[in-house]
Scaffold this active site. Structure first.
Site, PDB file in Angstrom:
ATOM      1  N   GLU A  82     -34.947  48.560  47.042  1.00  0.00           N
ATOM      2  CA  GLU A  82     -33.826  49.708  46.921  1.00  0.00           C
ATOM      3  C   GLU A  82     -31.996  49.292  47.565  1.00  0.00           C
ATOM      4  O   GLU A  82     -30.973  49.704  46.818  1.00  0.00           O
ATOM      5  CB  GLU A  82     -33.884  51.310  46.303  1.00  0.00           C
ATOM      6  N   GLU A 113     -56.257  48.022  56.094  1.00  0.00           N
ATOM      7  CA  GLU A 113     -55.635  48.807  57.414  1.00  0.00           C
ATOM      8  C   GLU A 113     -56.068  48.853  58.684  1.00  0.00           C
ATOM      9  O   GLU A 113     -55.967  50.159  59.478  1.00  0.00           O
ATOM     10  CB  GLU A 113     -55.272  50.685  57.009  1.00  0.00           C
TER      11      GLU A 113
END
Length: 298
Positions: A82, A113
């Site tokens: 954003e 992960e």
């Protein structure tokens, strides 16, 4: 760190949750969300400290790089993605280290992960002036720890955003933002309370950073990108409000300024042309308030 020490995976006081009525379940869930926000409020000084570092490094040409796995990196990517449209941050100054790569943003690649080798390898992009925001609810994700360790070795500044105390990730970071959101209503479901705390903390961190970088004036997005008709209208309204002119005049100035709010405001305030407005902004290091003051000075 064993799972018995991970607060987000601890069993809370929710025995029989699935047998409760809807109102009671939702009340428990919203209480968890409120607890998450309270955890963010408790560390506002740490967020401010981190934002000062991020702002300084970005101002000096450094990159902002987010790292993590699973829910944590999805939230981090949402925050970072954003920034260009909202605050005008250059796209090439933002990067992401994602366990499992971009496919993991949409597919469940849980084993990624644990790949510390990949974490360290992805961190090779770091330069000494960069800053890493490493996000991991447990603070024990091997991918993220390895990436953070390598980033520090390469001279980057590491900010750890974690939800459990005493974590390995925090131990190797420069600043720890500990979001003590506590046990999840659904044990281990860090998309819930921990995720809310992470989203809010990252939102505050990146917003304060860009306020300090001059991307906000009187609560208005003066670096907003005018990529479509709606955003161009929004930008014209911002110019009109700051410069105290009508929107037709603001739109003319915005067009003359190539769609950029700050020089458009300065044109409306008396700058001779776009080049003159840009010189004012360069001299003010991009700070519109300072540029306006210099323009108004006798």
């Amino acid at each position: 760190m064993g799972s018995e020490h991970v607060q987000t995976e601890a069993a809370g006081a929710f025995e029989g949750l699935d047998t409760w009525d809807d109102a009671r379940i939702l009340d428990a869930l919203i209480t968890g969300q409120e607890r998450a926000i309270a955890a963010v409020r408790a560390v506002l000084p740490r967020i401010a400290e981190a934002a000062a570092v991020v702002a300084e490094r970005i101002a000096n040409g450094g990159c902002l790089i987010y790292a993590g796995a699973g829910t944590s990196i999805r939230i981090a990517v949402q925050d970072g993605s954003e920034l260009p449209a909202t605050f005008g941050m250059p796209e090439d100054k933002i990067a992401y280290l994602i366990a499992g790569g971009r496919n993991a943003m949409f597919d469940t690649l849980a084993e990624a992960e644990d790949d510390a080798v990949d974490g360290a390898a992805q961190a090779e992009i770091f330069q000494p002036g960069d800053v890493m925001v490493a996000v991991a609810a447990s603070g024990s994700t091997p991918f993220t720890i390895a990436a953070a360790r390598r980033a520090r070795e390469k001279g980057a500044f590491v900010i750890a955003v974690v939800n459990n105390p005493g974590s390995a990730l925090a131990a190797i970071s420069d600043i720890e933002i500990l979001l003590a959101s506590g046990a999840e209503v659904i044990a281990g479901s860090t998309r819930m309370g921990a995720g809310t705390a992470q989203k809010a903390a990252l939102n505050l961190l990146s917003t304060l950073t860009h306020i300090r970088l001059g991307a906000v004036h009187d609560g208005l997005m003066v670096n907003v990108q005018t990529g479509n008709a709606k955003l161009k209208r929004r930008a014209a309204a911002i110019v009109a409000k700051i410069a105290n002119v009508d929107e037709a005049r603001a739109m003319d100035a915005l067009n003359a300024a190539g769609g950029h709010v700050k020089p458009a405001v300065l044109i409306c305030a008396g700058a001779e042309n776009h080049d003159a407005a840009q010189r004012l902004l360069r001299d003010a290091k991009g700070n519109l308030r300072l540029a306006l003051a210099r323009l108004a000075a006798p």
